[in-house]
Design an enzyme around this catalytic site. Structure first.
Site: not given
Ligand code: C8R
Length: 248
Positions: A82, A163
């Site tokens: 992420c 993300c």
């Protein structure tokens, strides 16, 4: 001669497959899994090479589909931790340098991106070999060729997995730093998930004035694509290459 030219291995307008394609794939895969990311869960390079070959060998080189690459991508999905992703468009070398310095990841830092970077490949119906003489050209022959579809489906999966905050390095020395027809514009930006934040960096050649800015029409277009998806957007412009690498 006419007949040979249009029915033979030389009939496409693009350069042929990279010599020793299979060998290069196998060697890069071994290097990546043993040296570059030895921590990544063990991957079977022989299976990956075979899945890559089966995706296109013996097939019509103009009839590639995303599904042809399913088994290959399932063996090595292009996902990264992420917040570490770096996208780029017309800034390949700079984006890679930036990612390296910041320990961030471009698509070429994932296994499949690393394997395929700079290579060319296509097959031929009725043959178990690669066509080393010519492969379809995106404009002159067909868009649904195996090389184009590969980068499209890999880029799509890479963008879908983003993300937190991700970045894109755009070329501020072009009149349109954002090109809606590029892979980044067509495939990646439209596939970012809601709530992701995209940071765009417009970087121009050192020693020249920039040709595009965050308030220009190309970046407004990017902003509107992202607004439609609830993706947050920040934009930084007027950075020379040197400034960008040093302080961003
Ligand atoms: N990406 C797309 N294309 C890629 C690629 C990659 O990671 N790696 C290579 N070698 N290529 P461009 P763009 C090849 O116009 O279209 C992903 C392909 O043959 O400068 O916006 C990556 O995640 C392709 O045709 O950039 C990045 O964010 C050209 O290089 C964008 O998509 C792409 O050159 C970049 O694609």
């Amino acid at each position: 001669i006419y007949k040979w030219h249009y029915s033979g291995l030389n009939r496409w307008h693009g350069a042929g497959s990279t010599a020793d394609f299979q060998k290069i794939i196998q060697e890069r895969c071994d290097t990546y899994t043993q040296t570059i990311r030895p921590g990544s869960r063990s991957r079977n390079c022989q299976a990956i090479r075979q899945a890559f070959m089966s995706a296109f060998i013996s097939k019509d080189p103009c009839k590639a589909t995303k599904e042809d690459y399913n088994s290959l991508i399932n063996l090595a999905p292009p996902t990264v931790p992420c917040g570490q992703q770096v996208f780029w468009s017309k800034t390949k070398e700079l984006a890679h340098e930036y990612a390296k310095r910041r320990r961030l990841m471009t698509l070429e830092d994932t296994l499949l991106g690393y394997l395929a970077d700079g290579l060319r490949w296509c097959g031929e119906p009725g043959s178990s070999d690669l066509n080393i003489w010519s492969c379809p050209d995106w404009r002159k022959d067909c868009r649904t060729n195996y090389l184009s579809v590969f980068w499209e489906v890999l880029s799509e999966r890479f963008a879908e997995s983003a993300c937190n905050t991700v970045r894109v390095v755009l070329n501020g020395s072009l009149e349109n730093a954002f090109d809606s027809m590029s892979t980044f514009g067509r495939v990646e930006a439209p596939n970012l998930r809601p709530q992701v934040e995209l940071e765009a960096w417009l970087v121009h050649d050192t020693g020249k004035p920039p040709s595009d800015s965050c308030s220009g029409s190309s970046i407004r277009k990017l902003k509107s694509i992202l607004d439609g998806r609830n993706v947050k957007f920040r934009c930084m412009d007027n950075l020379s290459r040197d400034q960008f690498l040093q302080r961003s």
